[in-house]
Motif scaffolding. Sequence first.
Motif, short mmCIF file in Angstrom:
data_model
loop_
_atom_site.label_atom_id
_atom_site.label_comp_id
_atom_site.label_asym_id
_atom_site.label_seq_id
_atom_site.Cartn_x
_atom_site.Cartn_y
_atom_site.Cartn_z
N GLU A 73 0.78 -1.32 -0.14
CA GLU A 73 -0.10 -0.02 0.05
C GLU A 73 0.80 1.43 0.18
N LYS A 74 1.88 1.35 0.87
CA LYS A 74 3.02 2.40 0.70
C LYS A 74 3.47 2.61 -0.63
N HIS A 75 3.74 1.43 -1.21
CA HIS A 75 4.47 1.41 -2.56
C HIS A 75 3.51 2.22 -3.48
N ASP A 76 2.39 1.54 -3.53
CA ASP A 76 1.43 2.05 -4.30
C ASP A 76 1.00 3.71 -4.24
N LEU A 77 0.81 4.12 -3.09
CA LEU A 77 0.66 5.52 -2.75
C LEU A 77 1.99 6.14 -3.28
N MET B 188 3.76 5.16 -5.85
CA MET B 188 3.71 5.41 -7.32
C MET B 188 2.95 6.43 -7.83
N ALA B 189 1.62 6.31 -7.25
CA ALA B 189 0.68 7.38 -7.67
C ALA B 189 1.36 8.77 -7.56
N ARG B 190 2.20 9.03 -6.19
CA ARG B 190 2.65 10.40 -6.36
C ARG B 190 3.75 10.65 -7.39
N ALA B 191 4.38 9.85 -7.90
CA ALA B 191 5.40 9.63 -8.80
C ALA B 191 4.92 9.85 -10.20
N VAL B 192 3.76 9.23 -10.40
CA VAL B 192 3.04 9.53 -11.71
C VAL B 192 2.74 10.79 -12.22
N ILE B 193 2.06 11.43 -10.77
CA ILE B 193 1.61 12.79 -10.75
C ILE B 193 2.59 13.61 -11.05
N ARG B 194 3.84 13.52 -10.52
CA ARG B 194 5.01 14.48 -10.58
C ARG B 194 5.43 14.19 -11.82
N TYR B 195 5.57 13.06 -12.50
CA TYR B 195 6.12 12.95 -13.61
C TYR B 195 5.37 13.44 -14.87
N GLN B 196 3.94 13.29 -14.99
CA GLN B 196 3.12 14.35 -15.52
C GLN B 196 3.21 15.65 -15.47
N SER C 141 11.23 24.45 -23.39
CA SER C 141 12.47 25.44 -23.06
C SER C 141 12.82 25.17 -21.34
N GLU C 142 12.20 24.43 -20.66
CA GLU C 142 12.47 24.45 -19.35
C GLU C 142 12.97 22.92 -19.22
N LYS C 143 14.20 22.48 -18.12
CA LYS C 143 14.58 21.38 -18.02
C LYS C 143 13.45 20.60 -17.36
N ARG C 144 13.40 19.27 -17.84
CA ARG C 144 12.64 18.14 -17.10
C ARG C 144 13.43 17.35 -16.56
N ASP C 145 12.64 17.09 -15.26
CA ASP C 145 13.43 15.61 -14.91
C ASP C 145 12.86 14.22 -15.50
N GLY C 146 13.73 13.30 -15.69
CA GLY C 146 13.25 12.16 -16.11
C GLY C 146 12.64 11.23 -15.35
N LEU C 147 12.45 9.95 -15.77
CA LEU C 147 11.91 8.76 -14.91
C LEU C 147 12.43 8.46 -13.61
N GLN C 148 13.75 8.48 -13.96
CA GLN C 148 14.73 7.72 -12.72
C GLN C 148 14.72 8.88 -11.76
N LEU D 129 11.50 2.97 -5.64
CA LEU D 129 10.54 2.98 -6.80
C LEU D 129 11.15 2.49 -8.09
N ASN D 130 10.59 1.67 -9.13
CA ASN D 130 11.23 1.14 -10.16
C ASN D 130 10.84 2.37 -11.39
N TYR D 131 11.70 2.87 -12.13
CA TYR D 131 11.12 3.76 -13.13
C TYR D 131 10.64 3.01 -14.27
N THR D 132 10.73 1.91 -14.74
CA THR D 132 9.91 1.24 -15.64
C THR D 132 8.50 1.12 -15.21
N THR D 133 8.28 0.61 -13.90
CA THR D 133 7.06 0.73 -13.42
C THR D 133 6.16 2.30 -13.42
N LEU D 134 6.96 3.12 -13.20
CA LEU D 134 6.43 4.40 -13.49
C LEU D 134 6.07 4.81 -14.74
#
Length: 82
Positions: A17-21, A23-31, A39-46, A66-71
């Motif tokens: 449950e912690k991991h899923d929570l 990963m949900a945060r990471a998906v939002i941040r990546y989007q 023109s701005e610098k973006r952070d990658g998956l890792q 967190l695994n970046y491939t899963t993200l």
Amino acid sequence: MARKALSQTKKAQIDQEKHDLLMARAVIRYQQELAKPDSEKRDGLQKVCQIVSDEYYRDTKQRVVLNYTTLQNLAKGGRTKA
């Protein structure tokens, strides 16, 4: 008064449950990173996985990897096995 110890199954469920929570945060941040203009610098998956993991560690002193491939799969609209 002390509680009884948790079973291994319950511990695994709590950890998942912690991991899923996270990963949900990471998906939002990546989007949000993808929504930045070119023109701005973006952070990658890792980098996003590392940032979210570090933030969680600062808050709780518990390390979750967190695994970046899963993200990547979740960001594309995929689902977890659970």
